[in-house]
Design a protein around this motif. Structure first.
Motif, PDB file in Angstrom:
ATOM      1  N   SER A  75       0.839  -1.203   0.000  1.00  0.00           N
ATOM      2  CA  SER A  75       0.000   0.000   0.000  1.00  0.00           C
ATOM      3  C   SER A  75       0.872   1.249   0.000  1.00  0.00           C
ATOM      4  O   SER A  75       0.517   2.249  -0.630  1.00  0.00           O
ATOM      5  CB  SER A  75      -0.948  -0.017   1.196  1.00  0.00           C
ATOM      6  OG  SER A  75      -0.195   0.034   2.376  1.00  0.00           O
ATOM      7  N   ASP A  76       2.023   1.193   0.680  1.00  0.00           N
ATOM      8  CA  ASP A  76       2.944   2.331   0.630  1.00  0.00           C
ATOM      9  C   ASP A  76       3.395   2.585  -0.799  1.00  0.00           C
ATOM     10  O   ASP A  76       3.455   3.736  -1.258  1.00  0.00           O
ATOM     11  CB  ASP A  76       4.185   2.035   1.490  1.00  0.00           C
ATOM     12  CG  ASP A  76       3.887   2.226   2.970  1.00  0.00           C
ATOM     13  OD1 ASP A  76       2.749   2.653   3.260  1.00  0.00           O
ATOM     14  OD2 ASP A  76       4.767   1.942   3.792  1.00  0.00           O
ATOM     15  N   GLU A  77       3.686   1.496  -1.490  1.00  0.00           N
ATOM     16  CA  GLU A  77       4.148   1.654  -2.870  1.00  0.00           C
ATOM     17  C   GLU A  77       3.056   2.223  -3.746  1.00  0.00           C
ATOM     18  O   GLU A  77       3.304   3.064  -4.614  1.00  0.00           O
ATOM     19  CB  GLU A  77       4.621   0.292  -3.411  1.00  0.00           C
ATOM     20  CG  GLU A  77       6.073   0.022  -3.046  1.00  0.00           C
ATOM     21  CD  GLU A  77       6.549  -1.321  -3.562  1.00  0.00           C
ATOM     22  OE1 GLU A  77       6.033  -1.756  -4.594  1.00  0.00           O
ATOM     23  OE2 GLU A  77       7.428  -1.904  -2.907  1.00  0.00           O
ATOM     24  N   ILE A  78       1.789   1.767  -3.495  1.00  0.00           N
ATOM     25  CA  ILE A  78       0.672   2.284  -4.283  1.00  0.00           C
ATOM     26  C   ILE A  78       0.498   3.775  -4.011  1.00  0.00           C
ATOM     27  O   ILE A  78       0.318   4.578  -4.931  1.00  0.00           O
ATOM     28  CB  ILE A  78      -0.621   1.503  -3.942  1.00  0.00           C
ATOM     29  CG1 ILE A  78      -0.491   0.074  -4.468  1.00  0.00           C
ATOM     30  CG2 ILE A  78      -1.847   2.176  -4.542  1.00  0.00           C
ATOM     31  CD1 ILE A  78      -1.600  -0.844  -4.026  1.00  0.00           C
ATOM     32  N   ASP A  79       0.588   4.166  -2.719  1.00  0.00           N
ATOM     33  CA  ASP A  79       0.457   5.581  -2.370  1.00  0.00           C
ATOM     34  C   ASP A  79       1.503   6.414  -3.100  1.00  0.00           C
ATOM     35  O   ASP A  79       1.209   7.471  -3.651  1.00  0.00           O
ATOM     36  CB  ASP A  79       0.643   5.752  -0.857  1.00  0.00           C
ATOM     37  CG  ASP A  79      -0.575   5.244  -0.096  1.00  0.00           C
ATOM     38  OD1 ASP A  79      -1.585   4.950  -0.776  1.00  0.00           O
ATOM     39  OD2 ASP A  79      -0.496   5.103   1.138  1.00  0.00           O
ATOM     40  N   MET A  80       2.760   5.875  -3.075  1.00  0.00           N
ATOM     41  CA  MET A  80       3.837   6.615  -3.731  1.00  0.00           C
ATOM     42  C   MET A  80       3.583   6.750  -5.218  1.00  0.00           C
ATOM     43  O   MET A  80       3.768   7.820  -5.812  1.00  0.00           O
ATOM     44  CB  MET A  80       5.177   5.910  -3.487  1.00  0.00           C
ATOM     45  CG  MET A  80       5.769   6.207  -2.110  1.00  0.00           C
ATOM     46  SD  MET A  80       7.084   5.077  -1.702  1.00  0.00           S
ATOM     47  CE  MET A  80       8.283   5.493  -2.949  1.00  0.00           C
ATOM     48  N   ALA A  81       3.100   5.668  -5.811  1.00  0.00           N
ATOM     49  CA  ALA A  81       2.840   5.692  -7.252  1.00  0.00           C
ATOM     50  C   ALA A  81       1.734   6.690  -7.572  1.00  0.00           C
ATOM     51  O   ALA A  81       1.816   7.457  -8.536  1.00  0.00           O
ATOM     52  CB  ALA A  81       2.473   4.291  -7.728  1.00  0.00           C
ATOM     53  N   GLN A  82       0.668   6.703  -6.714  1.00  0.00           N
ATOM     54  CA  GLN A  82      -0.459   7.609  -6.959  1.00  0.00           C
ATOM     55  C   GLN A  82      -0.029   9.063  -6.847  1.00  0.00           C
ATOM     56  O   GLN A  82      -0.379   9.896  -7.680  1.00  0.00           O
ATOM     57  CB  GLN A  82      -1.569   7.311  -5.953  1.00  0.00           C
ATOM     58  CG  GLN A  82      -2.428   6.122  -6.401  1.00  0.00           C
ATOM     59  CD  GLN A  82      -3.508   5.799  -5.381  1.00  0.00           C
ATOM     60  OE1 GLN A  82      -3.430   6.259  -4.252  1.00  0.00           O
ATOM     61  NE2 GLN A  82      -4.492   5.016  -5.796  1.00  0.00           N
ATOM     62  N   SER A  83       0.779   9.330  -5.797  1.00  0.00           N
ATOM     63  CA  SER A  83       1.210  10.724  -5.622  1.00  0.00           C
ATOM     64  C   SER A  83       2.115  11.144  -6.773  1.00  0.00           C
ATOM     65  O   SER A  83       2.079  12.294  -7.211  1.00  0.00           O
ATOM     66  CB  SER A  83       1.922  10.895  -4.278  1.00  0.00           C
ATOM     67  OG  SER A  83       3.056  10.055  -4.233  1.00  0.00           O
ATOM     68  N   ALA A  84       2.880  10.198  -7.273  1.00  0.00           N
ATOM     69  CA  ALA A  84       3.745  10.513  -8.419  1.00  0.00           C
ATOM     70  C   ALA A  84       2.891  10.814  -9.649  1.00  0.00           C
ATOM     71  O   ALA A  84       3.204  11.719 -10.429  1.00  0.00           O
ATOM     72  CB  ALA A  84       4.689   9.354  -8.689  1.00  0.00           C
ATOM     73  N   LEU A  85       1.776  10.052  -9.777  1.00  0.00           N
ATOM     74  CA  LEU A  85       0.901  10.258 -10.938  1.00  0.00           C
ATOM     75  C   LEU A  85       0.223  11.633 -10.867  1.00  0.00           C
ATOM     76  O   LEU A  85       0.068  12.310 -11.874  1.00  0.00           O
ATOM     77  CB  LEU A  85      -0.158   9.157 -10.983  1.00  0.00           C
ATOM     78  CG  LEU A  85       0.257   7.857 -11.684  1.00  0.00           C
ATOM     79  CD1 LEU A  85      -0.845   6.832 -11.573  1.00  0.00           C
ATOM     80  CD2 LEU A  85       0.602   8.109 -13.145  1.00  0.00           C
ATOM     81  N   ARG A  86      -0.204  12.019  -9.643  1.00  0.00           N
ATOM     82  CA  ARG A  86      -0.895  13.302  -9.471  1.00  0.00           C
ATOM     83  C   ARG A  86      -0.009  14.459  -9.897  1.00  0.00           C
ATOM     84  O   ARG A  86      -0.470  15.450 -10.440  1.00  0.00           O
ATOM     85  CB  ARG A  86      -1.315  13.457  -8.015  1.00  0.00           C
ATOM     86  CG  ARG A  86      -2.733  12.909  -7.784  1.00  0.00           C
ATOM     87  CD  ARG A  86      -3.173  13.112  -6.342  1.00  0.00           C
ATOM     88  NE  ARG A  86      -3.824  11.895  -5.868  1.00  0.00           N
ATOM     89  CZ  ARG A  86      -3.532  11.279  -4.747  1.00  0.00           C
ATOM     90  NH1 ARG A  86      -2.578  11.744  -3.955  1.00  0.00           N
ATOM     91  NH2 ARG A  86      -4.174  10.196  -4.399  1.00  0.00           N
ATOM     92  N   LYS A  87       1.274  14.325  -9.592  1.00  0.00           N
ATOM     93  CA  LYS A  87       2.199  15.392  -9.972  1.00  0.00           C
ATOM     94  C   LYS A  87       2.299  15.452 -11.491  1.00  0.00           C
ATOM     95  O   LYS A  87       2.488  16.458 -12.073  1.00  0.00           O
ATOM     96  CB  LYS A  87       3.580  15.113  -9.396  1.00  0.00           C
ATOM     97  CG  LYS A  87       3.677  15.480  -7.919  1.00  0.00           C
ATOM     98  CD  LYS A  87       5.023  15.053  -7.355  1.00  0.00           C
ATOM     99  CE  LYS A  87       4.995  15.128  -5.824  1.00  0.00           C
ATOM    100  NZ  LYS A  87       6.195  14.500  -5.243  1.00  0.00           N
TER     101      LYS A  87
END
Lengths: 77, 359
Positions: free
Chosen positions: A65-77
Motif C-alpha cells: 500500500s505504501d508503494e501504491i500511495d507513492m505511485a499515486q502521488s507521483a501520478l498526481r504530480k
C-alpha cells in the motif's frame, strides 16, 4: 521493516512478534520430548503459524500500500 | 563372460572356470570375496558443496568479516599455545587457513597479557615464511590487501583438494590448523600426510570443532522435524570426539600428544541469527546425505520456540556451544624426549600425593 531485507530477516522478525503462541508450542513439545511424534502439538503449531502469517501479510500489505500511495502521488504530480 | 558387479569395498572376483550343465547353460561355479586394498574411504561431506559455500560466504567480504569473531578467538587461543614453543620456526604451514586468521593473530604483539611478564613481541618475528593454504581462493585472498600482510612473509596457496597435500615430505617446521579439520572426510589420511610434511621434531598444532558442538541447534531441529514431518534429516555435521582425536594422532605416528577441550558459548538473539552467521562463515551444512534445498519454513518456525524453551537463557538469548578440541603432536625426531620405559620409575607416586600428612 524494509521490504528489501533478506527473507530470513523478515521471517525472524515476524516470528519474534508471536511470543505467546511460540511459548505455548515450545512448552507442549518440551513437556515430553522423549515421545515426540508427528502432529503431536498440531493445534499449538497452527496457532503459531496463523500468527506468523498474519504478521507477515500485514507487513507485506503495508509495503504494497505504501508503494501504491507513492505511485499515486507521483501520478498526481 | 559376464562382468561381475563391484560392490563398494568388497570386489568379487569370479574364477574363470565355468561348468556346462546338461541344458547347455554355463554358470559360475566359484566366487572369491576379496578385500580391496587399503582402508575404504568414507565420504561424509560434499567437498564441492563446501567449496561453493565458502566462495559464496567470502564474496561478501563485509558480511564475512562481521562473523570472524569465532575464528579470530580460536586462532588467538591456538597461537597462545604456540607461545610455549620457544624456538624459531623458519617455515610454517597454516592448513585450511580460511581468511588467514592465524596469520593476522601472529602479527599482534603481547598475545598473552600477563602483567607479571614483559610484553611479548609478535610471534611472526620467529617465523621467516608462512604458507597459508585453503581450498577456497576467495576466502583465502579476502584479506590479502590489509596492512598486516606487510608484517610477515605470507605466501597463499590454493589447494585443489583439501585432502591431498601437495608438499614434499620434511618441508615445514610447524603445521597449524584452525577450524577447518572438521570438514575433512578422511582424517586419518590427512593427519598422516601432515606428519609426513613436517620436519623431524616439528610440532602440529590444531583446533577443530568436535563433540557436542551446536547440540542445542541439533536437538531443536530434530524435535521440530520429528513433530512437523515425522522424521529427521542430518542438519548438523557428525563431529569427532575428544577420545577419537587422541587415537587418530597416535595412528598418524605423532609423539608427545596433548589434547584438550574448550567450550565457547555464544549467545544469539534468535536461532535465525545463529543460522545466518553460520552461513556467512561458510559453515552451512555440507553432509552428503542431507536433504537438498533449504530447511522447510514449517520446521524453522517450529525449531525456534523449541530452542528457546529447551536451551534459552533467562535474558531471552539463545546459547550456542562451540566445543573446540585442541591437539598438539610432535613428529618423531633425533634427541626428542620420549616417555620413560615402563617400570623405570624410582619414586612412588603415593608417597608424593599423600606424603607429609601421614607422618
Amino acid at each position: 521493516m524494509p521490504f528489501s531485507a533478506r527473507p530470513v530477516e523478515r521471517f525472524a522478525r515476524a516470528t519474534a512478534k508471536c511470543g505467546p503462541e511460540a511459548a505455548l508450542y515450545g512448552k507442549c513439545i518440551v513437556a515430553d520430548y522423549n515421545h515426540v511424534h508427528k502432529d503431536k502439538c498440531l493445534t499449538q503449531f497452527l496457532r503459531l503459524k496463523d500468527c506468523y502469517l498474519v504478521r507477515w501479510l500485514r507487513w507485506h500489505l503495508s509495503e504494497v500500500s505504501d508503494e501504491i500511495d507513492m505511485a499515486q502521488s507521483a501520478l498526481r504530480k | 563372460m559376464k562382468s561381475v558387479p563391484r560392490i563398494s569395498a568388497l570386489s568379487l572376483t569370479a574364477s574363470r572356470h565355468t561348468i556346462s550343465t546338461r541344458a547347455g547353460h554355463s554358470i559360475f561355479c566359484r566366487y572369491y570375496a576379496v578385500q580391496a586394498p587399503g582402508a575404504p574411504t568414507l565420504e561424509i561431506f560434499n567437498k564441492h558443496a563446501k567449496y561453493l559455500q565458502k566462495e559464496r560466504a567470502a564474496s561478501n567480504a563485509e558480511a564475512s568479516r562481521r562473523v570472524d569473531y569465532l575464528r579470530d578467538e580460536v586462532a588467538t587461543r591456538l597461537c597462545e599455545r604456540l607461545l610455549f614453543i620457544n624456538r624459531s620456526l623458519p617455515h610454517v604451514l597454516d592448513l585450511g587457513a580460511n581468511a588467514c586468521h592465524i596469520s593476522r593473530i601472529l602479527t599482534l604483539s603481547n598475545l598473552d597479557p600477563d602483567p607479571s611478564l614483559p610484553p611479548a613481541p609478535p610471534l611472526c618475528n620467529r617465523i621467516e615464511k608462512l604458507t597459508a593454504a585453503d581450498a577456497s581462493p576467495t576466502m583465502l585472498y579476502r584479506d590479502a590487501s590489509l596492512p598486516y600482510n606487510n608484517d610477515l612473509n605470507i605466501h597463499r596457496e590454493v589447494l585443489n583438494d583439501p585432502e591431498h597435500l601437495p608438499w614434499e615430505p620434511n618441508t615445514f617446521d610447524a603445521v597449524l590448523s584452525s577450524l577447518s579439520l572438521h570438514w575433512i572426510n578422511d582424517l586419518p589420511s590427512v593427519l598422516a600426510q601432515v606428519e609426513s610434511i613436517l620436519k623431524p621434531d616439528g610440532p602440529f598444532l590444531a583446533a577443530m570443532l568436535g563433540g557436542d558442538s551446536l547440540y542445542e541447534l541439533r536437538t531443536s531441529l530434530q524435535l521440530a522435524e520429528m513433530e512437523r514431518r515425522g522424521g529427521v534429516s542430518p542438519r548438523v555435521s557428525p563431529l569427532a570426539d575428544v577420545r577419537d582425536v587422541g587415537g587418530l594422532l597416535q595412528r598418524a605416528r605423532f609423539k608427545l600428544l596433548t589434547v584438550d577441550v574448550d567450550d565457547i558459548i555464544v549467545d544469539y538473539p534468535d536461532s535465525f541469527a545463529l543460522m545466518t552467521d553460520l552461513q556467512a562463515m561458510g559453515e552451512s551444512n555440507a553432509v552428503l546425505g542431507r536433504e537438498p534445498g533449504p530447511i522447510p519454513r514449517d520446521v524453522l518456525l517450529a525449531a525456534e520456540p523449541i530452542y528457546r524453551e529447551l536451551h534459552g537463557n533467562e535474558d531471552g538469548t539463545l546459547p550456542a556451544t562451540f566445543r573446540l578440541i585442541y591437539m598438539i603432536g610432535w613428529k618423531e625426531g633425533p634427541g626428542q624426549k620420549g616417555p620413560l620405559e615402563r617400570g623405570s620409575g624410582q619414586t612412588n607416586m603415593k608417597d608424593i600425593l599423600e606424603g607429609n600428612d601421614k607422618k
